[in-house]
Write a protein that holds these residues in place. Sequence first.
Motif, short mmCIF file in Angstrom:
data_model
loop_
_atom_site.label_atom_id
_atom_site.label_comp_id
_atom_site.label_asym_id
_atom_site.label_seq_id
_atom_site.Cartn_x
_atom_site.Cartn_y
_atom_site.Cartn_z
N VAL A 31 0.82 -1.22 0.00
CA VAL A 31 0.00 0.00 0.00
C VAL A 31 0.86 1.27 0.00
N PRO A 32 1.81 1.44 0.95
CA PRO A 32 2.64 2.66 0.89
C PRO A 32 3.46 2.76 -0.40
N ALA A 33 3.96 1.64 -0.89
CA ALA A 33 4.75 1.67 -2.13
C ALA A 33 3.88 2.13 -3.30
N ALA A 34 2.64 1.64 -3.36
CA ALA A 34 1.73 2.06 -4.43
C ALA A 34 1.41 3.55 -4.35
N LEU A 35 1.22 4.03 -3.15
CA LEU A 35 0.91 5.46 -2.98
C LEU A 35 2.10 6.34 -3.34
N ARG A 36 3.32 5.87 -3.05
CA ARG A 36 4.50 6.64 -3.46
C ARG A 36 4.59 6.70 -4.97
N ILE A 37 4.32 5.58 -5.63
CA ILE A 37 4.33 5.57 -7.10
C ILE A 37 3.25 6.48 -7.64
N ALA A 38 2.12 6.56 -6.91
CA ALA A 38 1.02 7.42 -7.34
C ALA A 38 1.35 8.90 -7.17
N GLY A 39 2.47 9.23 -6.50
CA GLY A 39 2.90 10.61 -6.44
C GLY A 39 2.93 11.25 -5.08
N LEU A 40 2.58 10.51 -4.01
CA LEU A 40 2.59 11.09 -2.68
C LEU A 40 4.01 11.16 -2.13
N THR A 41 4.41 12.31 -1.65
CA THR A 41 5.74 12.48 -1.08
C THR A 41 5.69 13.01 0.34
N ARG A 42 4.74 13.88 0.65
CA ARG A 42 4.64 14.43 2.00
C ARG A 42 4.18 13.34 2.97
N SER A 43 4.80 13.31 4.13
CA SER A 43 4.52 12.24 5.10
C SER A 43 3.07 12.26 5.57
N ARG A 44 2.55 13.43 5.86
CA ARG A 44 1.18 13.51 6.38
C ARG A 44 0.18 12.94 5.38
N ASP A 45 0.32 13.33 4.12
CA ASP A 45 -0.59 12.82 3.09
C ASP A 45 -0.42 11.32 2.92
N LEU A 46 0.84 10.86 2.95
CA LEU A 46 1.09 9.43 2.79
C LEU A 46 0.44 8.63 3.91
N MET A 47 0.54 9.12 5.16
CA MET A 47 -0.05 8.40 6.28
C MET A 47 -1.57 8.34 6.18
N ILE A 48 -2.20 9.47 5.85
CA ILE A 48 -3.66 9.50 5.77
C ILE A 48 -4.15 8.59 4.65
N TYR A 49 -3.54 8.70 3.49
CA TYR A 49 -3.97 7.86 2.37
C TYR A 49 -3.65 6.38 2.64
N SER A 50 -2.58 6.10 3.37
CA SER A 50 -2.26 4.70 3.70
C SER A 50 -3.34 4.09 4.57
N VAL A 51 -3.83 4.86 5.54
CA VAL A 51 -4.90 4.36 6.41
C VAL A 51 -6.14 4.01 5.60
N LEU A 52 -6.57 4.93 4.73
CA LEU A 52 -7.78 4.70 3.94
C LEU A 52 -7.58 3.57 2.93
N THR A 53 -6.46 3.63 2.21
CA THR A 53 -6.21 2.62 1.16
C THR A 53 -6.02 1.24 1.76
N GLY A 54 -5.21 1.12 2.82
CA GLY A 54 -4.99 -0.18 3.45
C GLY A 54 -6.26 -0.78 4.00
N GLY A 55 -7.06 0.04 4.69
CA GLY A 55 -8.30 -0.48 5.25
C GLY A 55 -9.26 -0.95 4.18
N LEU A 56 -9.45 -0.15 3.14
CA LEU A 56 -10.39 -0.53 2.07
C LEU A 56 -9.87 -1.72 1.28
N ALA A 57 -8.55 -1.77 1.03
CA ALA A 57 -7.99 -2.88 0.26
C ALA A 57 -8.19 -4.21 0.98
N LEU A 58 -7.90 -4.25 2.29
CA LEU A 58 -8.07 -5.50 3.02
C LEU A 58 -9.55 -5.85 3.17
N LEU A 59 -10.42 -4.85 3.25
CA LEU A 59 -11.86 -5.11 3.29
C LEU A 59 -12.32 -5.82 2.02
N VAL A 60 -11.83 -5.35 0.87
CA VAL A 60 -12.22 -5.97 -0.41
C VAL A 60 -11.61 -7.36 -0.54
#
Length: 665
Positions: free
Chosen positions: A262-291
Amino acid sequence: MPRATANTPLILVAVLGVCGVGVLLVDFWPFLSTGMAGQVMFSPDETDFQQLLFHYSTLPRLSMAFLCGAGLALAGAAIQTVLRNPLASPTTLGVGAGVEFALTVFILIAPASLALFQEAFALAGGMIALGAVYLIAAKRGNATLWLILAGMIVNLLLQSGTQILLLFNEQYLQSVFMWGAGDLAQNGWDAALFVLPRVVIGMIAVLALSRPLDLLALGDDTANSLGAKVTLLRLLILGFAVFITASVISAAGMIGFVGLAVPAALRIAGLTRSRDLMIYSVLTGGLALLVIDFIVRQFNGLGGDVLPTGAATALFGAPFIILILRKARIMPGAQSNDHPNDQHIISKTGLSILLMAVLIVGVVFSLFTSLDGTGFAVLGWTTPWQDSSLDVLTGRAERTFAAMICGAALAVSGTLIQRVGRNPLASPEITGVSSATALAIIIALAIFGVGQRADLMVIGAAGGVVSLIVLLALCRKFTHAPHYVLLNGLALTAILGAIVRIFLTRSGTQTSMLMSWLAGTTYFTNMDEVMIVAAVTAVLLITAIALRRPLELASLGTDQAVSLGLGISVFQFAMMLLAAILAAAATLLVGPLSFVGLMAPHLARVAGYRLAGGHLLGAVLIGVNVMMVAEWLARNLLYPQQLPTGLIAALIGTSYFLILAVRKR
């Protein structure tokens, strides 16, 4: 790295969000259609079984899937940022294995009165494992390759310890093994209420440290110059990441690759700032494992058995890591100088004579001596020769020679793979050959009922060949980069290992036998099988030695080999086929063994066996001696308990590479 727009992370989360809403609609639909959605969520009818099942099983599982995915993705993002390593995660750096080992020890040994300390025990296990990895890699400047190698070493050590504990406690085997495979099935809200506050606390803490995280991402020197206390910040953030990981694993078991992918995918998607990466990691990781968990539940409904979510997650995560390695080009190119130097402590002739002498003395010692709890017992000397003594000697001979032959087969296999692939880090275990061989044999046994050893050997070899072909195809443009082959091989091994684990969780009463075989045991061998595998190994060794000149040419590289008249593609495939057959023969006889096929050729090169013929013979001598010692220790170390030979060999191999990693040469 592929180009990404500013909206790519948002689009990714939106797509997963739509899928997550679809999952909720499917699960809630029977109650939405009747207007009872609110009732089933907050006050289910105790006389309605479907409402009770949804409220106390499905709904907590949905919550756990989101919480576990969010927590692991957040922990992985924090670890990757702190270590400035896009391949770091709780699973690759040994944190998950440390927590699993600590919890297994706690469950099997600790009394019920200490249940309150279980989480602290798990946290300590994860911190110790991560600390060991960090200290090993620190000697090499925390380079990406050495972090992953250190994590692999620590993972294997801890997993070997966990397997030993499980094999000695078969009454807990099925339940503990299922938990270790990552089980999100729930029968109440206790686990979700346990994980929720811990993930929230960890999330708040990491987000509060997002600005210092940005400083750490700039490098230690820059962060120090800006006034950041680098060591304290690194320990604090890693501590919170391990705390989240320990909480999740304590409640749901091992769920791999979410924290890496999840964090590696978000970095490839263009996220560099730590705060944005953490927030998006929470949402993306939770939804990905749910699916992913929803998909797993559909297979459970078809098969009638429980499919572990953690093992299934690797089937989604590991291919994604292979995709990242191909598309993102995130591996450094300056770390390929992993060829060991000759040590010249003793001449090759003297070393060969010494190894032969050790082998002869070791065989006699292994056949006639043992430990009986009070000291050494010598057959026919300290113990009287009886009618049963011949049976004892025969049994020891079968197990000793089986281990030695497997050591020779894996040594030749590893040498061929390393020389043809021009990669000193390649081996049957790391390239996925052993895992593919084991998986093919398990499928043949469990599904198709194949019982003939010759048929199983052919099937296992076919599985190993397919695995090697896939790896060569993935790495065909990067044969000069050992780290690239290594990480693709580890990803393939993770995929195959996940499938093996799924089969084990569904094998019922066969789990104990299959786990013993997978741990590498000589207990089920007989002399006829040993002689067959010995003949196969001898023939293929002689063939490889006869082809030593083409092997030398292949070691020079593709361009040089072709210019000198060698059909490199055909020869490479032929050598890989020989390597796969040897790995399959050893796996069939004893089970998949770890690090023997890597350590023996590596030690032979260190000792100065550089030319192909000498390299093969030196590796064989080392592999035979290592497995002979491992088999004797397995029989006697915890007398009268019997340890799997493969686990002892793994401990010897990991100890060697641990020493090699710690020494900064």
